[in-house]
Design a protein around this motif. Structure first.
Motif, mmCIF file in Angstrom:
data_model
loop_
_atom_site.group_PDB
_atom_site.id
_atom_site.type_symbol
_atom_site.label_atom_id
_atom_site.label_comp_id
_atom_site.label_asym_id
_atom_site.label_seq_id
_atom_site.Cartn_x
_atom_site.Cartn_y
_atom_site.Cartn_z
ATOM 1 N N GLY A 554 45.535 59.364 43.486
ATOM 2 C CA GLY A 554 45.556 60.136 42.174
ATOM 3 C C GLY A 554 44.019 60.485 41.451
ATOM 4 N N PHE A 555 43.191 60.155 42.376
ATOM 5 C CA PHE A 555 41.786 60.760 42.076
ATOM 6 C C PHE A 555 41.396 62.110 42.358
ATOM 7 N N LYS A 556 41.208 62.694 41.281
ATOM 8 C CA LYS A 556 40.853 64.198 41.291
ATOM 9 C C LYS A 556 39.482 64.417 42.205
ATOM 10 N N ASN A 557 38.594 63.539 41.928
ATOM 11 C CA ASN A 557 37.312 63.566 42.664
ATOM 12 C C ASN A 557 36.962 62.431 43.501
ATOM 13 N N GLU A 595 44.096 46.732 40.476
ATOM 14 C CA GLU A 595 44.575 46.990 38.985
ATOM 15 C C GLU A 595 44.288 48.427 38.624
ATOM 16 N N VAL A 596 43.222 48.823 38.867
ATOM 17 C CA VAL A 596 42.639 50.497 38.846
ATOM 18 C C VAL A 596 43.946 51.351 39.636
ATOM 19 N N LEU A 597 44.408 51.265 40.698
ATOM 20 C CA LEU A 597 45.069 51.903 41.310
ATOM 21 C C LEU A 597 46.417 51.937 40.392
ATOM 22 N N ASP A 598 46.807 50.827 40.178
ATOM 23 C CA ASP A 598 48.145 50.688 39.389
ATOM 24 C C ASP A 598 48.190 51.161 38.013
ATOM 25 N N SER A 599 47.041 51.365 37.398
ATOM 26 C CA SER A 599 46.996 51.688 35.912
ATOM 27 C C SER A 599 47.449 53.372 35.771
ATOM 28 N N PRO A 600 47.663 53.560 34.537
ATOM 29 C CA PRO A 600 48.142 54.765 34.131
ATOM 30 C C PRO A 600 47.581 55.948 34.310
ATOM 31 N N GLU A 601 46.012 55.875 34.057
ATOM 32 C CA GLU A 601 45.071 56.639 34.496
ATOM 33 C C GLU A 601 43.841 56.103 35.438
ATOM 34 N N PRO A 602 43.993 55.961 36.707
ATOM 35 C CA PRO A 602 43.001 55.386 37.724
ATOM 36 C C PRO A 602 41.767 56.014 37.618
ATOM 37 N N GLU A 603 41.539 57.202 37.364
ATOM 38 C CA GLU A 603 40.346 57.718 37.190
ATOM 39 C C GLU A 603 39.603 57.326 35.972
ATOM 40 N N MET A 604 40.230 57.474 34.939
ATOM 41 C CA MET A 604 39.531 56.873 33.837
ATOM 42 C C MET A 604 39.236 55.441 33.846
ATOM 43 N N LEU A 627 33.814 34.260 35.300
ATOM 44 C CA LEU A 627 35.132 34.373 34.326
ATOM 45 C C LEU A 627 36.239 34.958 34.751
ATOM 46 N N LEU A 628 36.008 36.046 35.421
ATOM 47 C CA LEU A 628 36.984 37.071 35.991
ATOM 48 C C LEU A 628 37.584 36.024 37.305
ATOM 49 N N ALA A 629 36.801 35.400 38.173
ATOM 50 C CA ALA A 629 37.116 34.941 39.316
ATOM 51 C C ALA A 629 38.055 33.693 39.047
ATOM 52 N N GLU A 630 37.936 32.975 37.691
ATOM 53 C CA GLU A 630 38.676 31.808 37.377
ATOM 54 C C GLU A 630 39.903 32.306 36.704
ATOM 55 N N ASN A 631 40.007 33.687 36.277
ATOM 56 C CA ASN A 631 41.170 34.206 35.401
ATOM 57 C C ASN A 631 41.747 35.313 35.982
ATOM 58 N N ARG A 632 42.707 35.218 36.776
ATOM 59 C CA ARG A 632 43.302 36.080 37.534
ATOM 60 C C ARG A 632 43.960 37.546 36.434
ATOM 61 N N GLU A 633 44.716 36.527 35.437
ATOM 62 C CA GLU A 633 45.284 37.438 34.413
ATOM 63 C C GLU A 633 44.569 38.348 33.698
ATOM 64 N N THR A 634 43.206 37.937 33.289
ATOM 65 C CA THR A 634 42.127 38.569 32.425
ATOM 66 C C THR A 634 41.791 40.018 33.464
ATOM 67 N N ILE A 635 41.825 39.883 34.653
ATOM 68 C CA ILE A 635 41.385 41.138 35.621
ATOM 69 C C ILE A 635 42.526 42.218 35.076
ATOM 70 N N THR A 636 43.795 41.811 34.976
ATOM 71 C CA THR A 636 44.899 42.875 34.703
ATOM 72 C C THR A 636 44.720 43.136 33.392
ATOM 73 N N VAL A 637 44.597 42.429 32.341
ATOM 74 C CA VAL A 637 44.515 42.923 31.292
ATOM 75 C C VAL A 637 43.096 44.026 30.801
ATOM 76 N N LEU A 638 42.104 43.423 31.469
ATOM 77 C CA LEU A 638 40.818 44.022 31.365
ATOM 78 C C LEU A 638 41.041 45.567 31.928
ATOM 79 N N VAL A 639 41.541 45.730 33.216
ATOM 80 C CA VAL A 639 41.822 47.076 33.763
ATOM 81 C C VAL A 639 42.716 48.019 32.953
#
Length: 812
Positions: A554-557, A595-604, A627-639
């Motif tokens: 889904g990446f246009k560029n 998580e980027v690939l699974d997001s609604p707008e991967p490019e954004m 912090l991110l390494a110790e909190n897997r769920e935070t990666i999902t929320v962040l992206v």
């Protein structure tokens, strides 16, 4: 065997003077060394001349950890203690039990009784074995025994005698079940603190007589004041958790280097022996250390360890407050932060010590969640494990080994260091109380609290039962079968099998909980990564194929996406990553990309992630990676945030410090009413010390709550129709506290505003207009407000009861 039958058999064996039959009787009764015990029985009989008492002694000895040792040590006591006084104690069933338990468990404590008959009198005749003492009581007794003017040699002697007396009392109470672990460790700590305080008082008086009072230079011309001195207790001393053979870890601090001692009058009236404050307080520190730790013919009070001071063994004996603050702020290491969690003033000027602790809070307790400390503490434990593996002690060392005391302590300290910046209630130095506060704050479950509490009590109690035998500084389980059995019995178990079962239960529970926090499995994280994502991060992969895959996703560029991917894989340009940061980035980068690939707008999502990683976290990169390494769920929320809302992403990138809020449980709350928001903000403001800090708290709270509300709205968790009320509640809470902050800042400077017409304090109000007035705020709303006040008048200074009233009513 009934008591009457035993009396008859003992009487017969002793009357016939038949050593073999007496030995056979002792073997039948269950003694492991019947020949030696038979000899002890004969000697006791010759002294006591009371067969029924002898039978009672035999039965009671069999309930002790080592029955043979109990009777042997009792026979030793006959050489130093008056027989009639001893019989008085032995005829009393409770005292007989307590004496034999001590004699059968600890040659160290029995040796004290044998050397000092007066201690036997104090303990059993005067009843001190039934007494609990706090630090104030011990210090009062020491001041009576060591009066002002005592010379240094006599100080050392009396401190050591008092220590022996109190060790005997505390150890006997512990073995006899008269005191639990908390009381025992508390009394041992009080003993160390009271001895230190009296040593400080006597040594300070001696140095003052030689060099004069330590005086500070006063720049404003006011009369010189005396410099103060404080002694910090670290580790178990700071946590009120000393054991029977603990070192005491000390650090010495004093007020300031600016000044001289007053000196003393010379023979012709001149002042002599005036020295600078630094060498004066270094001399004082050396004298106190010798008073407590130097071995003499009477032993030592406590071994003194000064390696935790700034710069360790290479550092100064004592440090001024200013030099200490500069050291910790500039060069303080992670292990020193962990150590300072338990640091507290234990002698000297307690107020000076508390002042230093307050000044060091920014160093010890970071304002934001500090998951980098998890990695550091994990590294400390891995070094310990490697050392134990070389010594083959992993299974025998109760303190440092698998599922041991140190794992419980590291678990507690890690959570304290991560969360105490925002939760001051967690700044507890005692391990058991800290566990309770961690559970109260919702950071551990009641089940985890129970497992760790019970394990800590069991392991520390077993550690005491090991050390009380000979006052040896060891944490290892005995290697001989007989000693191991005696340990099990000292710990209240019938045999070694039952002790081993309990030991393994507690160790296994600690190990599982410890590993759950410290060893977020890198293998598990790698297994979460899908094959196509792993391909994207493969440095050997064909670049064109990587770009084709990005375009397919889904990446246009795809060219620009590939460049960003390289930064995500290798780190931001011109960034010099530490080894730890490099390892953490390798763990989290594939998960972020997935998580980027699974997001609604991967490019954004990828563009916002790039901005965040390159600019927002550059000053604290390692902390954010950890912090991110110790909190897997935070990666999902962040992206998810980066891929769904450019508006929220911009807020987050501008305020990266609120990343830790994504980890907190508050983000699970889709709705908060006005009262909850006001309470949360008021609680946070109590932690701020000054006007600027309170403004920082206010801004941070607004940003965190705004992000919480917006994320709940974005993900459909906010109840329908409640978005505008949530934003309006937030504005109301911030306005209310803004008034309080301004009022607290202005009134001490200008006084209370009074109205001429009423001669009462003038009223003040904020009137909300527009969307705020109608509780209809949206994301981009300004606040339309009007400030109004009551009548004409002037301010009046606040003092006395009026000032007190202001303090009580300062929050409108």
């Amino acid at each position: 065997m009934e008591q009457a039958a035993l009396i008859k058999q003992l009487s017969t064996a002793l009357t016939k003077d038949s050593q073999p039959s007496l030995s056979e009787l002792m073997l039948e009764r269950g003694f492991a060394e019947p020949g030696k015990t038979a000899t002890n029985i004969k000697l006791l009989h010759e002294a006591l001349q009371d067969v029924p008492l002898l039978a009672a002694l035999t039965d009671t000895a069999l309930t002790t950890a080592d029955p043979d040792l109990a009777l042997n040590n009792l026979e030793r006591l006959l050489g130093t203690i008056d027989k009639d006084r001893l019989k008085t104690v032995l005829f009393d069933p409770d005292n007989r039990r307590l004496l034999l338990i001590t004699a059968g468990a600890s040659p160290f404590l029995t040796g004290i009784l044998c050397r000092r008959a007066v201690f036997f009198e104090d303990l059993f005749i005067q009843g001190e074995i039934c007494c609990h003492k706090d630090e104030a009581t011990m210090l009062a007794e020491l001041r009576q025994r060591i009066p002002e003017g005592t010379c240094f040699t006599e100080l050392q002697k009396q401190l050591r005698l008092y220590k022996s007396r109190e060790m005997l009392r505390i150890g006997s109470r512990d073995l006899g079940g008269l005191a639990d672990l908390v009381e025992v460790t508390g009394e041992l700590t009080a003993l160390a603190a009271s001895c230190l305080q009296r040593a400080y008082e006597i040594c300070m008086a001696q140095l003052r007589s030689e060099y004069g009072a330590p005086l500070l230079n006063e720049e404003d011309g006011t009369p010189a004041t005396e410099a103060e001195f404080t002694i910090f207790g670290m580790g178990k001393f700071g946590g009120c958790e000393l054991n029977f053979s603990s070192d005491i870890d000390l650090i010495y601090f004093y007020s300031s280097e600016r000044g001289m001692t007053a000196g003393i009058p010379g023979p012709t009236g001149e002042v002599k022996n005036s020295i600078h404050l630094h060498p004066f307080f270094c001399k004082l520190s050396e004298q106190i250390s010798k008073a407590i730790g130097q071995p003499t013919e009477d032993g030592f009070v406590f071994r003194v360890d000064l390696r935790l001071r700034p710069e360790g063994n290479n550092g100064e004996m004592a440090n001024s407050l200013r030099s200490a603050e500069v050291y910790y702020e500039s060069w303080g290491q992670s292990w020193e932060r962990a150590a300072m969690i338990k640091g507290r003033p234990v002698a000297g000027s307690i107020s000076l010590g508390n002042k230093l602790l307050k000044n060091l809070e920014p160093f010890i307790f970071r304002r934001y969640l500090d998951y980098g400390m998890v990695e550091d503490i994990k590294g400390m434990k891995q070094k310990i494990d490697q050392s134990l593996a070389r010594k083959q002690e992993a299974e025998t060392n109760l303190k440092l080994g698998r599922g041991g005391i140190r794992e419980i302590e590291f678990f507690i300290q890690a959570l304290q260091l991560i969360h105490s910046g925002k939760k001051p209630a967690l700044r507890e130095k005692n391990s058991l109380r800290a566990l309770e506060k961690l559970q109260h704050e919702g950071l551990i479950s009641p089940e985890v609290l129970q497992v760790l509490h019970d394990a800590y009590v069991f392991l520390r109690s077993a550690e005491h039962r090991i050390q009380v035998v000979q006052e040896r500084q060891t944490h290892n389980l005995p290697t001989s079968e007989a000693e191991y059995k005696a340990l099990a019995r000292r710990c209240g178990f019938a045999d070694t099998a039952a002790f081993n079962m309990a030991l393994e239960k507690h160790r296994g529970g600690v190990e599982a909980i410890y590993r759950d926090l410290f060893y977020t499995s890198e293998k598990e994280m790698r297994e979460e990564v899908r094959p196509e994502v792993a391909f994207l991060f493969d440095p050997k992969a064909d670049i064109d194929l990587v770009k084709d895959l990005l375009e397919e996703k889904g990446f246009k560029n795809p060219d620009a996406a590939f460049e960003t991917l390289l930064q995500l894989r290798d780190g931001p340009p011109h960034a010099h990553l530490t080894r730890r940061s490099r390892r953490q980035l390798d763990r989290i980068a594939p998960l972020l990309m997935q998580e980027v690939l699974d997001s609604p707008e991967p490019e954004m999502a990828l563009l916002n992630l790039e901005r965040f990683m390159n600019t927002a976290v550059r000053r604290a990169r390692g902390t954010f990676y950890a912090l991110l390494a110790e909190n897997r769920e935070t990666i999902t929320v962040l992206v998810s945030l980066f891929g769904t809302s450019q508006f929220l992403s911009r807020i987050f990138i501008q305020h990266p410090e609120i990343l830790d809020s994504l980890v907190s449980r508050s983000y699970a709350m889709a709705y908060k009413d006005r009262a909850v928001m006001e309470k949360d903000l008021a609680t946070l403001l109590t932690e701020a010390d000054n006007y600027e800090d309170r403004l920082d708290v206010l801004r941070r709270f607004r940003n965190e709550e705004f992000l919480r509300i917006a994320m709940g709205d974005t993900h459909g968790h906010t109840p329908q129709g409640e978005l505008t009320s949530q934003l309006s509640f937030l504005a109301d809470a911030c306005l209310k506290q803004a008034v309080a902050i301004a009022r607290d800042e202005l009134i001490p400077r200008f006084g209370l505003p009074f109205c001429h017409d009423t001669n009462q304090e003038a009223g003040f109000a904020i009137v909300a207009m527009g969307k705020q007035g109608g509780m209809e705020l949206n994301y981009h709303s300004d606040l339309d407000i009007i400030f109004i006040y009551e009548g004409e008048g002037e301010t009046r200074p606040v003092a006395g009861t009026e000032a007190d009233r202001f303090k009580q009513q300062s929050n409108p």
